[in-house]
Each structure stands twice: as structure tokens, then as C-alpha cells.
Design a protein around this motif. Structure first.
Motif, PDB file in Angstrom:
ATOM      1  N   GLY A  10       0.568  -1.195   0.115  1.00 61.59           N
ATOM      2  CA  GLY A  10      -0.149  -0.104  -0.005  1.00 61.59           C
ATOM      3  C   GLY A  10       0.849   1.302  -0.071  1.00 61.59           C
ATOM      4  O   GLY A  10       2.017   1.171  -0.333  1.00 61.59           O
ATOM      5  N   SER A  11       0.241   2.284   0.485  1.00 60.58           N
ATOM      6  CA  SER A  11       0.963   3.675   0.618  1.00 60.58           C
ATOM      7  C   SER A  11       2.086   3.561   1.389  1.00 60.58           C
ATOM      8  O   SER A  11       2.326   2.989   2.596  1.00 60.58           O
ATOM      9  CB  SER A  11       0.068   4.855   1.156  1.00 60.58           C
ATOM     10  OG  SER A  11      -1.081   5.052   0.113  1.00 60.58           O
ATOM     11  N   ARG A  53       0.535  -1.470  -5.024  1.00 64.77           N
ATOM     12  CA  ARG A  53      -0.977  -1.052  -5.492  1.00 64.77           C
ATOM     13  C   ARG A  53      -1.013   0.156  -6.186  1.00 64.77           C
ATOM     14  O   ARG A  53      -1.949   0.575  -7.140  1.00 64.77           O
ATOM     15  CB  ARG A  53      -1.672  -0.977  -4.058  1.00 64.77           C
ATOM     16  CG  ARG A  53      -3.326  -0.558  -4.344  1.00 64.77           C
ATOM     17  CD  ARG A  53      -4.148  -0.382  -2.977  1.00 64.77           C
ATOM     18  NE  ARG A  53      -4.117  -1.544  -2.378  1.00 64.77           N
ATOM     19  CZ  ARG A  53      -3.563  -2.079  -1.124  1.00 64.77           C
ATOM     20  NH1 ARG A  53      -3.276  -0.986  -0.532  1.00 64.77           N
ATOM     21  NH2 ARG A  53      -3.869  -3.005  -0.428  1.00 64.77           N
ATOM     22  N   HIS A  54      -0.175   1.173  -5.712  1.00 61.85           N
ATOM     23  CA  HIS A  54      -0.339   2.582  -6.547  1.00 61.85           C
ATOM     24  C   HIS A  54       0.917   2.595  -7.549  1.00 61.85           C
ATOM     25  O   HIS A  54       0.751   3.700  -7.940  1.00 61.85           O
ATOM     26  CB  HIS A  54      -0.040   3.486  -5.281  1.00 61.85           C
ATOM     27  CG  HIS A  54      -1.366   3.587  -4.396  1.00 61.85           C
ATOM     28  ND1 HIS A  54      -2.590   4.310  -4.530  1.00 61.85           N
ATOM     29  CD2 HIS A  54      -1.573   2.892  -3.114  1.00 61.85           C
ATOM     30  CE1 HIS A  54      -3.397   3.992  -3.370  1.00 61.85           C
ATOM     31  NE2 HIS A  54      -2.725   3.139  -2.649  1.00 61.85           N
ATOM     32  N   PRO A  62      -6.547   6.293  -5.449  1.00 58.71           N
ATOM     33  CA  PRO A  62      -7.477   5.091  -4.711  1.00 58.71           C
ATOM     34  C   PRO A  62      -8.434   4.857  -5.907  1.00 58.71           C
ATOM     35  O   PRO A  62      -8.982   3.514  -5.986  1.00 58.71           O
ATOM     36  CB  PRO A  62      -7.954   5.405  -3.547  1.00 58.71           C
ATOM     37  CG  PRO A  62      -7.151   6.655  -3.040  1.00 58.71           C
ATOM     38  CD  PRO A  62      -6.492   7.329  -4.216  1.00 58.71           C
ATOM     39  N   SER A  86      -1.891  -2.314   4.047  1.00 62.34           N
ATOM     40  CA  SER A  86      -2.624  -0.964   3.777  1.00 62.34           C
ATOM     41  C   SER A  86      -2.278  -0.077   5.136  1.00 62.34           C
ATOM     42  O   SER A  86      -2.112  -0.249   6.067  1.00 62.34           O
ATOM     43  CB  SER A  86      -4.091  -1.241   3.718  1.00 62.34           C
ATOM     44  OG  SER A  86      -4.386  -1.819   2.632  1.00 62.34           O
ATOM     45  N   ALA A  87      -2.080   1.254   4.486  1.00 64.98           N
ATOM     46  CA  ALA A  87      -2.021   2.320   5.621  1.00 64.98           C
ATOM     47  C   ALA A  87      -3.597   2.668   5.735  1.00 64.98           C
ATOM     48  O   ALA A  87      -4.355   2.863   5.031  1.00 64.98           O
ATOM     49  CB  ALA A  87      -1.473   3.608   4.933  1.00 64.98           C
ATOM     50  N   PHE A 165      -9.501  13.260   2.493  1.00 63.01           N
ATOM     51  CA  PHE A 165      -9.753  12.727   3.761  1.00 63.01           C
ATOM     52  C   PHE A 165     -11.223  12.980   3.956  1.00 63.01           C
ATOM     53  O   PHE A 165     -11.783  13.942   3.558  1.00 63.01           O
ATOM     54  CB  PHE A 165      -8.698  13.214   4.836  1.00 63.01           C
ATOM     55  CG  PHE A 165      -7.267  12.548   4.545  1.00 63.01           C
ATOM     56  CD1 PHE A 165      -6.862  11.086   4.537  1.00 63.01           C
ATOM     57  CD2 PHE A 165      -6.235  13.236   4.365  1.00 63.01           C
ATOM     58  CE1 PHE A 165      -5.858  10.633   4.330  1.00 63.01           C
ATOM     59  CE2 PHE A 165      -4.907  12.791   4.026  1.00 63.01           C
ATOM     60  CZ  PHE A 165      -4.866  11.338   3.907  1.00 63.01           C
ATOM     61  N   GLY A 183      -9.718   3.463   5.531  1.00 62.22           N
ATOM     62  CA  GLY A 183      -8.817   3.734   4.124  1.00 62.22           C
ATOM     63  C   GLY A 183      -9.649   3.832   2.870  1.00 62.22           C
ATOM     64  O   GLY A 183     -10.865   3.884   2.883  1.00 62.22           O
ATOM     65  N   MET A 184      -8.895   3.639   1.834  1.00 63.56           N
ATOM     66  CA  MET A 184      -9.609   4.182   0.514  1.00 63.56           C
ATOM     67  C   MET A 184      -9.567   2.906  -0.446  1.00 63.56           C
ATOM     68  O   MET A 184      -9.921   3.184  -1.626  1.00 63.56           O
ATOM     69  CB  MET A 184      -9.031   5.480  -0.182  1.00 63.56           C
ATOM     70  CG  MET A 184      -9.030   6.568   0.719  1.00 63.56           C
ATOM     71  SD  MET A 184      -8.332   7.989   0.042  1.00 63.56           S
ATOM     72  CE  MET A 184      -8.228   9.182   1.382  1.00 63.56           C
ATOM     73  N   THR A 185      -8.966   1.977  -0.093  1.00 62.49           N
ATOM     74  CA  THR A 185      -8.536   0.853  -1.083  1.00 62.49           C
ATOM     75  C   THR A 185      -9.232  -0.702  -0.763  1.00 62.49           C
ATOM     76  O   THR A 185      -9.339  -1.388  -1.729  1.00 62.49           O
ATOM     77  CB  THR A 185      -7.132   0.747  -1.434  1.00 62.49           C
ATOM     78  OG1 THR A 185      -6.379   0.285  -0.128  1.00 62.49           O
ATOM     79  CG2 THR A 185      -6.710   2.034  -1.772  1.00 62.49           C
ATOM     80  N   VAL A 224       0.968   9.881   7.301  1.00 64.59           N
ATOM     81  CA  VAL A 224       0.775   8.684   6.778  1.00 64.59           C
ATOM     82  C   VAL A 224       2.229   8.243   6.579  1.00 64.59           C
ATOM     83  O   VAL A 224       2.409   7.148   6.829  1.00 64.59           O
ATOM     84  CB  VAL A 224      -0.229   8.750   5.610  1.00 64.59           C
ATOM     85  CG1 VAL A 224      -0.329   7.161   5.206  1.00 64.59           C
ATOM     86  CG2 VAL A 224      -1.706   9.319   6.565  1.00 64.59           C
TER      87      VAL A 224
HETATM   88  C1  LIG Z   1      -1.250   8.424   1.646  1.00 59.41           C
HETATM   89  S1  LIG Z   1      -2.608   8.766   2.570  1.00 59.41           S
HETATM   90  C2  LIG Z   1      -4.170   8.050   1.535  1.00 59.41           C
HETATM   91  C3  LIG Z   1      -3.893   6.835   0.868  1.00 59.41           C
HETATM   92  O1  LIG Z   1      -3.315   5.803   1.938  1.00 59.41           O
HETATM   93  C4  LIG Z   1      -4.088   4.476   1.951  1.00 59.41           C
HETATM   94  O2  LIG Z   1      -3.443   3.788   1.028  1.00 59.41           O
HETATM   95  P1  LIG Z   1      -3.287   2.286   0.954  1.00 59.41           P
HETATM   96  O3  LIG Z   1      -4.704   1.672   1.396  1.00 59.41           O
HETATM   97  O4  LIG Z   1      -2.976   1.696  -0.727  1.00 59.41           O
HETATM   98  O5  LIG Z   1      -2.179   1.746   1.707  1.00 59.41           O
HETATM   99  C5  LIG Z   1      -5.618   4.977   1.732  1.00 59.41           C
HETATM  100  O6  LIG Z   1      -6.265   3.887   0.960  1.00 59.41           O
HETATM  101  C6  LIG Z   1      -5.272   6.323   0.581  1.00 59.41           C
HETATM  102  O7  LIG Z   1      -5.113   5.608  -0.666  1.00 59.41           O
END
Ligand SMILES: CSC[C@H]1O[C@H](OP(=O)(O)O)[C@H](O)[C@@H]1O
Ligand SMILES: Nc1ncnc2[nH]cnc12
Length: 291
Positions: A10-11, A53-54, A62, A86-87, A165, A183-185, A224
Motif C-alpha cells: 500500500g501507500s 498497489r499505487h 485510490p 494498507s495504511a 480525507f 482507508g480508501m482501497t 501517513v
Molecule cells: C497516503 S494517505 C491515503 C492513502 O493511503 C491509503 O493507501 P493504501 O490503502 O493503498 O495503503 C489510503 O487507502 C489512501 O489510498
């Protein structure tokens, strides 16, 4: 069948160290281009495929992460199990930044994502009653404990749309709903992994208190990433414990994740769309070929 572990970073987690014979490979999918190349290698004899993921350099937001291509590509590479890192923001006092959380439920508030591999011409309804794999989740919790991490199990992840957020009112509302982390994912990935008959577990790292907490300021990206970086060794250590906890010879999932499509496809065989069936060859080949 041999176990192969997919790890989705993740992030702040754009690669993993320590894989033997590691190389980045281009993975193909009829569902589009995955987020990035996939780092394939072995950890104590366990084959591992790591996908950020990103993307390296964090290029996908996301909503535009190619979730279907990612899950399909990992399945095509031979993955049987996916651990998603994931964060997350904490929605409870006792989940503090730096803690790990093994998520087992979701509330989905996202709305701009592809929700399914199936659709017109091949309709399927899988169960999401238990959206993560208890066997794989238990292995992740055990790995965290062996590493001496603070880990919480049995938590609900509020999957928001973003990219902004939450407002304070939203954050307070999600707390009142019983959500534990945000979270967003998460849910976008979990629902597709279930359709692809992959065991899926979510290892969430708490990075902040979102914006509900009276004595902590509102979350921002710098916070984060700083917490993820400070805990990167812990996340790596957790993943490094997994080969010792997963059988290399994969027994059927006792919770049925690998048979999720047994009774899910409802479209009559003579009404199915050939082009969609072609794209479903990896995700649903097990049940479609059996017909
Ligand atoms: C960088 S803060 C928001 C971002 O962090 C989380 O990412 P992930 O779930 O891929 O670790 C959150 O879902 C947002 O995409
Ligand atoms: N507070 C938060 N809200 C949404 N996604 C996050 N990822 C990390 N912290 C988050």
C-alpha cells in the motif's frame, strides 16, 4: 497445488527486500495494465509475487488503481493467497499509530470503482459475508505476534472513496457505525479477490487518528508516510514470517475461498457472452471449464 503468496503493497510500501532470485516481470491481463510490474521471487522456498498497489512512485489514486487487472494478473501468475498491506486511519482510541490490524469486515462507501469481474453476459453473485480468509488472516496475526508487534484482530475497515480525507462529521459517523479503521482501497480489492477465488487477508498499519480525535490533529499525507516508513521493518518482518506459517503444499481453503464460484454464476450457459467468458479465463476458468 503449490502455495504462491501475492503481496500487495500500500501507500509507502513500493517494494520488498530479501526475495531470493527476485526480478520485476511484466504481468499481462485482459482487464488492463496492472499498477506496475510484479516483483517475483522466493522467501524460504515460498514463491512470492509483490505488486505495489499505487505503482512505484505512487502514480495511481485510490479510485484509478486498476484493481481488476491487479487481481487477475496475480491469479495468472499462480497466486493462491493475497496479503494486502494498507495504511489506515484509526477510528478508536486503543488502535494507535504503529499498531497492526488484521481486518475481517468492511463497510463500503466507495462508488467510482469497478465492483466485479462479472456483468452483462455472465452474472455472478458470490458471498461476501466473510470477505477475508480466516486461515490466512490467522497466519498474518501469528506472524505479527512472532515479530512482537502490537496486533489487533477482528476489525472493520471503512472503505471511503477519497481522494480527500474525511470531514470530522463523517469520521464521527463512521465511529458510530462501529468501523475501527478507515482507508480508501480495501473493499475494492477484497471483493474482487473473492470473485477470483483467492484467499485474501488485510494487514492494516495504523498511521493516524483520522480527524475525530480531540487531542490529535487532522491526518495529512506526511503523517501517513512518516508512520509507514518508521514501521517498514515491522511490515517486512511480518511478511518474512509467513513462509513458516503457510503450507507450501496448499490444502483446500477450509473456508471455501477457493470455491467461491461453485454456486455463484446464474446466467444460463447458452446466454453467456463469449467475449466476457474469454476475459474470465483466469478468474473463473475452474468453474467455466467444468461445464
Ligand atoms: C497516503 S494517505 C491515503 C492513502 O493511503 C491509503 O493507501 P493504501 O490503502 O493503498 O495503503 C489510503 O487507502 C489512501 O489510498
Ligand atoms: N485517515 C485516513 N483516511 C483514509 N485513508 C487513510 N489512509 C491512512 N490514513 C487514512
Amino acid at each position: 497445488m503449490q502455495t504462491m503468496l501475492g503481496v500487495i503493497g500500500g501507500s509507502g510500501v513500493y517494494q520488498i527486500d530479501g526475495l531470493e532470485g527476485a526480478s520485476w516481470v511484466k504481468a499481462r491481463s485482459p482487464w488492463g495494465r496492472p499498477s506496475d510490474e510484479v516483483l517475483v521471487g522466493r522467501l524460504n522456498d515460498l514463491p512470492i509475487a509483490f505488486l505495489p498497489r499505487h505503482g512505484r512512485g505512487h502514480v495511481h489514486d485510490p479510485a484509478t488503481v486498476p484493481y481488476r487487472a491487479n487481481i487477475d494478473a496475480l491469479k495468472r501468475l499462480g497466486c493462491t493467497d493475497i496479503v494486502a498491506v494498507s495504511a489506515v486511519g484509526s477510528l478508536r482510541e486503543d488502535f494507535a499509530p504503529g499498531d497492526f490490524v488484521i481486518v475481517d469486515q468492511y463497510i463500503d462507501r466507495s462508488h467510482h470503482r469497478p465492483m466485479s469481474f462479472f456483468g452483462h453476459g455472465c452474472v455472478a453473485h458470490v458471498s461476501l459475508a466473510d470477505p477475508t480468509c480466516p486461515r490466512l488472516g490467522a497466519a498474518c496475526a501469528a506472524a505479527a505476534r512472532i515479530e512482537g508487534l502490537t496486533v489487533h484482530t477482528g476489525a472493520t475497515y471503512l472503505s471511503m472513496e477519497g481522494p480527500q480525507f474525511s470531514t470530522r462529521a463523517e469520521s464521527r459517523m463512521y465511529r458510530s457505525w462501529g468501523a475501527d479503521v478507515i482507508g480508501m482501497t480495501g473493499m475494492s480489492e477484497a471483493r474482487l479477490a473473492r470473485e477470483a477465488e483467492l484467499c485474501y487477508a488485510s494487514v492494516a498499519m495504523v498511521t493516524d487518528y483520522d480527524c475525530w480525535h480531540e487531542t490529535h490533529g487532522a491526518v495529512d499525507v506526511a503523517q501517513v508516510i512518516a508512520v509507514v516508513r518508521a514501521n517498514a521493518d515491522s511490515a517486512r518482518g511480518l511478511v518474512a514470517q509467513l513462509p513458516g506459517l503457510l503450507d507450501l503444499d496448499r490444502s483446500p481453503c477450509p473456508h471455501g475461498c477457493d470455491r467461491a464460484l461453485d454456486h455463484a454464476i446464474i446466467t444460463a450457459p447458452d446466454k453467456r457472452d463469449a467475449a466476457l467468458l474469454d476475459r474470465l479465463d483466469a478468474v473463473a476458468g475452474r468453474v467455466l471449464q467444468a461445464l
